[in-house]
Write a protein that holds these residues in place. Structure first.
Motif, PDB file in Angstrom:
ATOM      1  N   TRP A  97       0.838  -1.203   0.000  1.00 26.73           N
ATOM      2  CA  TRP A  97       0.000   0.000   0.000  1.00 26.73           C
ATOM      3  C   TRP A  97       0.873   1.253   0.000  1.00 26.73           C
ATOM      4  O   TRP A  97       0.610   2.213  -0.736  1.00 26.73           O
ATOM      5  N   GLN A  98       1.923   1.281   0.838  1.00 30.87           N
ATOM      6  CA  GLN A  98       2.838   2.425   0.873  1.00 30.87           C
ATOM      7  C   GLN A  98       3.497   2.624  -0.490  1.00 30.87           C
ATOM      8  O   GLN A  98       3.623   3.756  -0.967  1.00 30.87           O
ATOM      9  N   ARG A 101       0.852   3.950  -3.049  1.00 31.54           N
ATOM     10  CA  ARG A 101       0.593   5.381  -2.785  1.00 31.54           C
ATOM     11  C   ARG A 101       1.745   6.246  -3.258  1.00 31.54           C
ATOM     12  O   ARG A 101       1.542   7.277  -3.909  1.00 31.54           O
ATOM     13  N   ARG A 102       2.964   5.841  -2.933  1.00 38.25           N
ATOM     14  CA  ARG A 102       4.144   6.603  -3.330  1.00 38.25           C
ATOM     15  C   ARG A 102       4.272   6.644  -4.848  1.00 38.25           C
ATOM     16  O   ARG A 102       4.571   7.688  -5.428  1.00 38.25           O
ATOM     17  N   VAL A 104       1.909   6.315  -7.177  1.00 38.39           N
ATOM     18  CA  VAL A 104       0.879   7.186  -7.756  1.00 38.39           C
ATOM     19  C   VAL A 104       1.244   8.649  -7.535  1.00 38.39           C
ATOM     20  O   VAL A 104       1.136   9.472  -8.453  1.00 38.39           O
ATOM     21  N   ARG A 105       1.689   8.999  -6.329  1.00 37.03           N
ATOM     22  CA  ARG A 105       2.103  10.381  -6.048  1.00 37.03           C
ATOM     23  C   ARG A 105       3.216  10.815  -6.991  1.00 37.03           C
ATOM     24  O   ARG A 105       3.175  11.902  -7.569  1.00 37.03           O
TER      25      ARG A 105
END
Length: 179
Positions: A97-98, A101-102, A104-105
């Protein structure tokens, strides 16, 4: 407890190795050498393994350092010199998940990662995707960290299974001016 001076931060892709290394460097006033900057040239051209090893050997000869990873061609080098190995042994779902998220950012912001490189949608969707690397490497990295922890020939290994446990440990570390 004295503050460690040579630290290897280890874990699967996306676990937060670089974030932790930066926090440790600030907290302990120990220089951090981001591994990605040593391994990747512009255009995502990988530095030859012999040159990677030479760069890591030069850093590990120093009295104080933090590095945020250890790869096949030179993993033995920091293990031979480290005072401490800090392993991010988070559950697969958390580290994935981390990482997601990273990733996509970074795609949205076009963040520069190392030596001018950026993640692209093409790279994320390719067979060399960091997301696929995470899935493929997770079990192997976890087994390696746990084997190191149980091996008396390896420096002390601290494994953290949650960010809260890691934060508690960081809060307990002495600052260099209090040692």
């Amino acid at each position: 407890m004295s503050a460690p001076r040579r630290i290897l931060v280890y874990g699967v892709y996306g676990a937060g190795k670089s974030t932790l290394a930066a926090r440790l460097a600030e907290h302990l006033a120990v220089p951090w050498y981001p591994v990605d900057d040593l391994l990747w040239q512009p255009g995502w051209v990988e530095v030859p393994v012999a040159q990677q090893r030479s760069r890591i050997e030069e850093i590990c000869r120093r009295d104080r350092w933090i590095i945020d990873g250890a790869y096949h061609g030179w993993r033995d080098v920091p293990l031979a010199r480290a005072d401490l190995v800090v392993g991010l042994d988070y559950p697969r779902w958390r580290s994935f998940w981390q990482l997601l998220r990273r990733t996509v950012r970074r795609l949205v912001t076009r963040e520069v990662i190392c030596n001018g490189n950026r993640e692209s949608l093409g790279s994320v969707l390719s067979h060399d995707s960091i997301l696929i690397w995470h899935i493929a490497a997770f079990g192997r990295v976890r087994r390696r960290m746990r084997a190191w922890r149980d091996d008396p020939s390896v420096p002390p290994v601290l494994l953290f299974d949650s960010p809260a446990a890691l934060d508690d440990w960081l809060a307990s570390l002495p600052r260099p001016d209090s040692v």
